[in-house]
Scaffold this motif. Structure first.
Motif, PDB file in Angstrom:
ATOM      1  N   LYS A 142      17.468 -19.712  64.438  1.00  0.00           N
ATOM      2  CA  LYS A 142      17.545 -19.002  63.220  1.00  0.00           C
ATOM      3  C   LYS A 142      16.643 -18.139  62.971  1.00  0.00           C
ATOM      4  CE  LYS A 142      19.019 -19.483  58.457  1.00  0.00           C
ATOM      5  NZ  LYS A 142      19.483 -20.361  57.076  1.00  0.00           N
ATOM      6  N   CYS A 143      16.784 -17.073  62.809  1.00  0.00           N
ATOM      7  CA  CYS A 143      15.675 -15.902  62.403  1.00  0.00           C
ATOM      8  C   CYS A 143      15.054 -16.456  61.200  1.00  0.00           C
ATOM      9  CB  CYS A 143      16.182 -14.442  62.476  1.00  0.00           C
ATOM     10  SG  CYS A 143      14.965 -13.460  62.109  1.00  0.00           S
ATOM     11  N   SER A 144      13.609 -16.452  61.230  1.00  0.00           N
ATOM     12  CA  SER A 144      12.900 -16.840  59.989  1.00  0.00           C
ATOM     13  C   SER A 144      12.800 -15.405  58.975  1.00  0.00           C
ATOM     14  CB  SER A 144      11.539 -17.161  60.263  1.00  0.00           C
ATOM     15  OG  SER A 144      10.989 -16.093  60.917  1.00  0.00           O
ATOM     16  N   ILE A 145      13.240 -14.425  59.407  1.00  0.00           N
ATOM     17  CA  ILE A 145      13.103 -13.063  58.769  1.00  0.00           C
ATOM     18  C   ILE A 145      14.562 -12.681  58.317  1.00  0.00           C
ATOM     19  CG2 ILE A 145      12.706 -10.580  58.552  1.00  0.00           C
ATOM     20  CD1 ILE A 145      10.211 -11.333  60.106  1.00  0.00           C
ATOM     21  N   ILE A 146      15.364 -12.647  59.052  1.00  0.00           N
ATOM     22  CA  ILE A 146      16.820 -12.196  58.895  1.00  0.00           C
ATOM     23  C   ILE A 146      17.622 -13.435  58.962  1.00  0.00           C
ATOM     24  CG2 ILE A 146      18.750 -10.816  59.502  1.00  0.00           C
ATOM     25  CD1 ILE A 146      16.884  -8.743  60.862  1.00  0.00           C
ATOM     26  N   GLY A 147      17.816 -14.374  57.878  1.00  0.00           N
ATOM     27  CA  GLY A 147      18.429 -15.645  57.898  1.00  0.00           C
ATOM     28  C   GLY A 147      19.830 -15.771  58.508  1.00  0.00           C
ATOM     29  N   ARG A 148      20.665 -14.576  58.235  1.00  0.00           N
ATOM     30  CA  ARG A 148      21.848 -14.725  58.738  1.00  0.00           C
ATOM     31  C   ARG A 148      21.930 -14.403  60.561  1.00  0.00           C
ATOM     32  NH1 ARG A 148      20.986  -9.556  56.555  1.00  0.00           N
ATOM     33  NH2 ARG A 148      21.237  -7.988  58.005  1.00  0.00           N
ATOM     34  N   GLN A 149      20.961 -14.042  60.970  1.00  0.00           N
ATOM     35  CA  GLN A 149      20.831 -13.822  62.411  1.00  0.00           C
ATOM     36  C   GLN A 149      20.525 -15.178  63.140  1.00  0.00           C
ATOM     37  OE1 GLN A 149      19.889 -10.284  64.708  1.00  0.00           O
ATOM     38  NE2 GLN A 149      17.927 -11.273  64.729  1.00  0.00           N
ATOM     39  N   ASN A 150      21.410 -15.667  63.950  1.00  0.00           N
ATOM     40  CA  ASN A 150      21.243 -17.078  64.785  1.00  0.00           C
ATOM     41  C   ASN A 150      22.084 -16.860  65.988  1.00  0.00           C
ATOM     42  OD1 ASN A 150      24.032 -18.154  63.901  1.00  0.00           O
ATOM     43  ND2 ASN A 150      23.115 -17.852  61.928  1.00  0.00           N
ATOM     44  N   GLY A 151      21.831 -17.854  66.737  1.00  0.00           N
ATOM     45  CA  GLY A 151      22.480 -18.044  67.821  1.00  0.00           C
ATOM     46  C   GLY A 151      22.212 -19.283  68.711  1.00  0.00           C
ATOM     47  N   ASP A 152      22.675 -19.466  69.877  1.00  0.00           N
ATOM     48  CA  ASP A 152      22.551 -20.767  70.627  1.00  0.00           C
ATOM     49  C   ASP A 152      21.045 -20.675  71.431  1.00  0.00           C
ATOM     50  OD1 ASP A 152      25.095 -21.675  70.353  1.00  0.00           O
ATOM     51  OD2 ASP A 152      25.880 -20.461  71.741  1.00  0.00           O
ATOM     52  N   LEU A 153      20.670 -21.864  71.576  1.00  0.00           N
ATOM     53  CA  LEU A 153      19.375 -21.887  72.053  1.00  0.00           C
ATOM     54  C   LEU A 153      19.561 -21.541  73.677  1.00  0.00           C
ATOM     55  CD1 LEU A 153      17.703 -24.980  70.855  1.00  0.00           C
ATOM     56  CD2 LEU A 153      17.092 -22.643  70.276  1.00  0.00           C
ATOM     57  N   ASN A 154      18.790 -20.929  74.315  1.00  0.00           N
ATOM     58  CA  ASN A 154      18.743 -20.855  75.949  1.00  0.00           C
ATOM     59  C   ASN A 154      18.125 -22.026  76.672  1.00  0.00           C
ATOM     60  OD1 ASN A 154      15.891 -20.574  76.353  1.00  0.00           O
ATOM     61  ND2 ASN A 154      15.997 -18.450  75.850  1.00  0.00           N
ATOM     62  N   GLU A 155      18.349 -21.872  77.810  1.00  0.00           N
ATOM     63  CA  GLU A 155      18.194 -22.865  78.682  1.00  0.00           C
ATOM     64  C   GLU A 155      16.791 -23.704  78.629  1.00  0.00           C
ATOM     65  OE1 GLU A 155      18.666 -24.776  83.117  1.00  0.00           O
ATOM     66  OE2 GLU A 155      18.958 -22.706  82.935  1.00  0.00           O
ATOM     67  N   TYR A 156      15.869 -22.422  78.630  1.00  0.00           N
ATOM     68  CA  TYR A 156      14.458 -23.037  78.456  1.00  0.00           C
ATOM     69  C   TYR A 156      14.110 -23.600  77.305  1.00  0.00           C
ATOM     70  CZ  TYR A 156      13.429 -21.122  83.270  1.00  0.00           C
ATOM     71  OH  TYR A 156      13.453 -21.116  84.372  1.00  0.00           O
ATOM     72  N   GLN A 157      14.837 -23.041  76.254  1.00  0.00           N
ATOM     73  CA  GLN A 157      14.549 -23.510  74.784  1.00  0.00           C
ATOM     74  C   GLN A 157      15.081 -25.059  74.617  1.00  0.00           C
ATOM     75  OE1 GLN A 157      16.267 -20.568  72.846  1.00  0.00           O
ATOM     76  NE2 GLN A 157      14.474 -19.100  72.499  1.00  0.00           N
ATOM     77  N   LEU A 158      16.310 -25.136  75.265  1.00  0.00           N
ATOM     78  CA  LEU A 158      16.874 -26.463  75.028  1.00  0.00           C
ATOM     79  C   LEU A 158      15.950 -27.653  75.853  1.00  0.00           C
ATOM     80  CD1 LEU A 158      20.614 -25.696  75.590  1.00  0.00           C
ATOM     81  CD2 LEU A 158      19.557 -26.730  73.663  1.00  0.00           C
ATOM     82  N   MET A 159      15.168 -27.287  76.916  1.00  0.00           N
ATOM     83  CA  MET A 159      14.467 -27.901  77.691  1.00  0.00           C
ATOM     84  C   MET A 159      13.389 -28.753  76.827  1.00  0.00           C
ATOM     85  SD  MET A 159      13.452 -26.368  81.231  1.00  0.00           S
ATOM     86  CE  MET A 159      14.830 -26.176  82.559  1.00  0.00           C
ATOM     87  N   TRP A 160      12.802 -28.060  75.709  1.00  0.00           N
ATOM     88  CA  TRP A 160      11.920 -28.726  74.809  1.00  0.00           C
ATOM     89  C   TRP A 160      12.484 -29.852  74.106  1.00  0.00           C
ATOM     90  CZ3 TRP A 160       6.976 -27.927  75.435  1.00  0.00           C
ATOM     91  CH2 TRP A 160       6.480 -26.702  76.064  1.00  0.00           C
ATOM     92  N   LEU A 161      13.890 -29.815  73.930  1.00  0.00           N
ATOM     93  CA  LEU A 161      14.631 -30.763  73.224  1.00  0.00           C
ATOM     94  C   LEU A 161      15.342 -31.977  74.193  1.00  0.00           C
ATOM     95  CD1 LEU A 161      16.750 -28.534  70.730  1.00  0.00           C
ATOM     96  CD2 LEU A 161      14.239 -29.597  70.490  1.00  0.00           C
ATOM     97  N   GLY A 162      14.805 -31.671  75.697  1.00  0.00           N
ATOM     98  CA  GLY A 162      15.162 -32.566  76.537  1.00  0.00           C
ATOM     99  C   GLY A 162      16.663 -32.446  76.932  1.00  0.00           C
ATOM    100  N   GLU A 163      17.318 -31.349  76.809  1.00  0.00           N
ATOM    101  CA  GLU A 163      18.659 -31.099  76.973  1.00  0.00           C
ATOM    102  C   GLU A 163      18.508 -29.932  78.152  1.00  0.00           C
ATOM    103  OE1 GLU A 163      21.494 -30.594  73.837  1.00  0.00           O
ATOM    104  OE2 GLU A 163      19.946 -31.808  72.391  1.00  0.00           O
ATOM    105  N   SER A 164      19.746 -29.634  78.431  1.00  0.00           N
ATOM    106  CA  SER A 164      19.686 -28.202  79.419  1.00  0.00           C
ATOM    107  C   SER A 164      21.417 -27.700  79.176  1.00  0.00           C
ATOM    108  CB  SER A 164      19.658 -28.646  80.800  1.00  0.00           C
ATOM    109  OG  SER A 164      20.051 -27.935  81.877  1.00  0.00           O
TER     110      SER A 164
END
Length: 495
Positions: free
Chosen positions: A351-373
């Motif tokens: 979720k964008c910290s400036i434009i709160g309404r702008q959001n989307g799914d985490l990509n694969e590399y971002q999900l890796m930090w959460l232990g997912e893929s």
């Protein structure tokens, strides 16, 4: 006669004595006037029994150097104020809580610093001497090996501390005790027997130089939910990660027997037994964690270690109300031209910290930090083989660039290219040919760089990113593989 004691003004604390048990008119008037004058510093007065204030004054006067033993303090409290052990403990706890005294029960249980300036002075001596050596590199004594390591790498030794004799007290506060104290408060970390590393002594790296050590595609941002990074937290975090008491397998990354990147705001670590390089960067408003090669196991471990280190640092520095959240550099479609800012993690989305309404799914590399893929959606073996294979440039141009020619910049950012690199290949004219040329140069830069990995897995993850928005194209590639088998030949069949 009344006087005001100002303590820790940066923490908005002012202490003054007043008879609160049986105040006279002059006591009430003075208290009212003092509160009025210092309202901008400490709106809420701190109440303290008069005996405790008297104990503070007595202990300060009893020690010319600001250091007393716990036994001496207890004896003074018993003799002058008839305090038993419990009453003295309560008084000491209150004085320590408000930083009037310093006492570290688990580190130096027999030492009380009646003047906090003692500890500050010992640290200041190191900082002043460090800058003196840095500013006078030709000074003769800098040839000493201990001083060279101190000047170049922020390494502190007992021998070095002995050269500053002020405030030491034999049997109560020695250079060894100072090292023990600094290790305990995470100001330094023992990296080898007799050698201690102090991050706060290191020089500061400029923003342009910092950018050379970053891997934006595989980075994590950790920031306070409010405000900037608290003072001293980054150095305390680094000391925690390097401490032998911490089971972390990280150590300072060395190249040709010298630290590769060792600065107060940017430090590179290496992972024991692996090839990954971890870089921590203090960006004032947030901490960036960069990894040269990403995997779920490595990213998950790093994130856990760093968060634990931040928690430890907050405890040591008494930042008990500061909370942190994970995030990534925002790559939202309408944010590309904006100044760099953070998109925070909410579940499996950003979720964008400036434009709160702008959001989307985490990509694969971002999900890796959460232990997912993301690729867990594609368990088929042939698909997995395809995802791990390298694409050929003709296929990329025919089946991706030709389909989404105007999105080369958005795709490039997701692949880790900088805006400067993308602007250098920006089409001069809005023609299909120019857009395809830019796409080709961008893909070639990615291939030569090899980070993130030059595979279909990376590209499909990029296509699925919210800022690119080509989920259907990525799914069509994967569906073709499921039907026809892996390889570039299959990608050529995508309609």
């Amino acid at each position: 006669m009344y006087h005001v004691l100002c303590k820790n003004e940066t923490l908005n604390e002012v202490i003054f004595p007043v008879n609160g048990k049986s105040p006279e008119d002059k006591d009430r008037q003075i208290a009212k006037e003092l509160r009025k004058r210092i309202a901008f510093v400490s709106p809420q007065p701190i109440k303290m029994p008069l005996a405790w204030f008297g104990l503070e004054v007595l202990l300060r006067r009893s020690s010319d150097d600001g250091v007393l033993s716990l036994v001496q303090c207890e004896a003074c409290a018993a003799k002058s104020f008839q305090m038993d052990s419990d009453a003295f403990s309560a008084a000491l706890h209150h004085l320590v809580k408000h930083n009037v005294f310093l006492y570290y029960a688990t580190i130096l249980p027999q030492t009380v610093f009646c003047d906090p300036q003692v500890v500050l002075t010992k640290v200041t001596e190191l900082v002043q001497f460090y800058h003196k050596l840095r500013n006078n590199p030709d000074e003769d004594r800098a040839a000493d090996s201990n001083l060279v390591m101190f000047k170049d790498h922020g390494l502190v030794s007992v021998e070095l501390l002995r050269t500053f004799p002020q405030h030491y007290k034999e049997g109560l506060f020695t250079p060894h005790d100072l090292l023990k104290l600094l290790v305990g408060v995470k100001a330094i970390a023992m990296i080898r027997d007799g050698e201690y590393f102090m991050p706060a002594l290191l020089p500061h790296l400029s923003c342009d130089q910092v950018s050379q050590h970053l891997h934006q595609r595989t980075s994590l941002i950790i920031r306070p939910t409010q405000g900037c990074i608290p003072s001293g937290l980054f150095c305390c975090l680094v000391a925690h990660l390097l401490s032998p008491a911490n089971p972390s397998p990280w150590k300072v990354y060395m190249e040709r027997h010298k630290p590769f990147c060792l600065y107060r705001n940017c430090i590179a670590f290496e992972h024991k037994g692996c090839t990954e390089i971890l870089t921590l960067v203090d960006m004032f408003f947030h901490i960036e964690v960069h990894v040269s090669e990403a995997s779920r196991e490595v990213c998950r471990e790093i994130r856990s270690r760093v968060h634990k280190g931040i928690k430890e640092a907050c405890g040591v520095l008494k930042y008990n109300d500061v909370e942190f959240e994970d995030g990534f550099m925002c790559t939202g479609a309408s944010c590309i031209s904006d100044p760099p800012h953070v998109a925070v993690v909410v579940g499996r989305k950003w979720k964008c910290s400036i434009i709160g309404r702008q959001n989307g799914d985490l990509n694969e590399y971002q999900l890796m930090w959460l232990g997912e893929s993301v690729t867990k959606d594609y368990p088929d073996t042939e698909v997995m083989l395809f995802l791990d294979s390298e694409p050929s440039l003709p296929v990329l141009m025919n089946k991706i660039a030709a389909v989404i020619p105007s999105k080369y910049e958005t795709v490039g950012i997701q692949l880790g290219l900088t805006l400067a690199e993308l602007q250098a290949i920006r089409p001069q004219h809005p023609s299909l040919e120019d857009h395809l040329r830019a796409f080709g140069e961008m893909f070639d830069m990615w291939r030569r760089r090899g980070s993130p990995p030059y595979t279909w897995r990376t590209l499909i993850s990029v296509l699925r990113a919210a800022s690119v928005g080509e989920v259907s194209l990525s799914d069509s590639l994967v569906r073709c593989i499921s039907c026809d088998g892996p390889g570039d030949e299959v990608a050529n069949n995508v309609q």
